[in-house]
Design an enzyme around this catalytic site. Sequence first.
Site, PDB file in Angstrom:
ATOM      1  N   GLY A 127       0.787  -1.229   0.000  1.00 53.85           N
ATOM      2  CA  GLY A 127       0.000   0.000   0.000  1.00 53.85           C
ATOM      3  C   GLY A 127       0.816   1.274   0.000  1.00 53.85           C
ATOM      4  O   GLY A 127       0.292   2.350   0.293  1.00 53.85           O
ATOM      5  N   SER A 128       2.090   1.190  -0.387  1.00 50.00           N
ATOM      6  CA  SER A 128       2.893   2.418  -0.334  1.00 50.00           C
ATOM      7  C   SER A 128       2.365   3.480  -1.302  1.00 50.00           C
ATOM      8  O   SER A 128       2.382   4.669  -0.996  1.00 50.00           O
ATOM      9  CB  SER A 128       4.380   2.133  -0.591  1.00 50.00           C
ATOM     10  OG  SER A 128       4.593   1.824  -1.939  1.00 50.00           O
ATOM     11  N   HIS A 172       1.686   1.287 -13.384  1.00 52.23           N
ATOM     12  CA  HIS A 172       2.374   0.064 -13.804  1.00 52.23           C
ATOM     13  C   HIS A 172       3.885   0.283 -13.680  1.00 52.23           C
ATOM     14  O   HIS A 172       4.390   1.319 -14.110  1.00 52.23           O
ATOM     15  CB  HIS A 172       1.994  -0.283 -15.243  1.00 52.23           C
ATOM     16  CG  HIS A 172       2.541  -1.599 -15.675  1.00 52.23           C
ATOM     17  ND1 HIS A 172       1.925  -2.796 -15.377  1.00 52.23           N
ATOM     18  CD2 HIS A 172       3.686  -1.923 -16.325  1.00 52.23           C
ATOM     19  CE1 HIS A 172       2.654  -3.790 -15.850  1.00 52.23           C
ATOM     20  NE2 HIS A 172       3.730  -3.289 -16.433  1.00 52.23           N
TER      21      HIS A 172
HETATM   22  C1  GRF Z   1       3.839  -1.261  -7.367  1.00 46.33           C
HETATM   23  O1  GRF Z   1       5.091  -1.484  -7.945  1.00 46.33           O
HETATM   24  C2  GRF Z   1       2.783  -1.212  -8.431  1.00 46.33           C
HETATM   25  O2  GRF Z   1       3.187  -0.587  -9.588  1.00 46.33           O
HETATM   26  C3  GRF Z   1       2.589  -2.679  -8.685  1.00 46.33           C
HETATM   27  O3  GRF Z   1       2.594  -3.256  -7.393  1.00 46.33           O
HETATM   28  C4  GRF Z   1       3.390  -2.451  -6.534  1.00 46.33           C
HETATM   29  C5  GRF Z   1       2.526  -2.043  -5.383  1.00 46.33           C
HETATM   30  O4  GRF Z   1       3.241  -1.447  -4.371  1.00 46.33           O
HETATM   31  N1  GRF Z   1       1.461  -2.946  -9.497  1.00 46.33           N
HETATM   32  P1  GRF Z   1       2.497  -0.797  -3.145  1.00 46.33           P
HETATM   33  O5  GRF Z   1       1.504  -1.812  -2.613  1.00 46.33           O
HETATM   34  O6  GRF Z   1       1.823   0.446  -3.615  1.00 46.33           O
HETATM   35  O7  GRF Z   1       3.578  -0.524  -2.154  1.00 46.33           O
END
Ligand code: GRF
Length: 195
Positions: free
Chosen positions: A13-14, A110
């Site tokens: 969820g960053s 993405h």
């Molecule tokens: C990110 O790299 C996003 O692009 C991909 O999954 C990851 C999610 O990271 N689809 P977070 O959960 O937002 O930290």
Amino acid sequence: MPINIAVFASGAGSNFINLFNKIASNNLNGSIVLLVSNNPNSGAVKFAKNNDICIKIINKFRYKDKATINKEYKSSLKENKINLILLAGFMKKIPVDLIKIYRNKILNIHPSLLPDYGGKGFFGMNVHHAVFNANEKISGATVHYVNKDYDRGPILIQKKVEIQNCKGPNEIAKKVLEIEHEIFPKAVQIFLNKM
Ligand code: GRF
């Protein structure tokens, strides 16, 4: 009227946390009012709980079939009067009729320079492994509109990052995530400015 935003997230969820903080501190004309997740144990859900953001857990353990899941997406978006959906590491496919209802109102982040390393099988760390194995010197991130062609919707923002010194996919992922945190809030700002 501020735009009601829903974030869909499955993992740490960053991106969600970063979006929430930047949208609040930059005084944008919108606010994140709903988190949709398939994963009740995710970091995204934990953050939403701690920040009083409405949470909707939608997965196959809770709802019996795809049609019911689809209905749940639609009713929770309707109840919360959502007019923008942000896919921030959401690991489930968005039903086609939801894409139709929210035409040009769903943005996805993405972790590559689309159209490269996009499409079937290219999600999460798979992307960074493929980029590393291909010996790429540059990677990056893309925010695009979601349409029925997976990872093929019109691009809103894209930013490159040099990865030639990265010793493995994890290092690439870390660099790309920093770029994601830069461009996703910018994309939201561009979207909101157009409304
Ligand atoms: C990110 O790299 C996003 O692009 C991909 O999954 C990851 C999610 O990271 N689809 P977070 O959960 O937002 O930290």
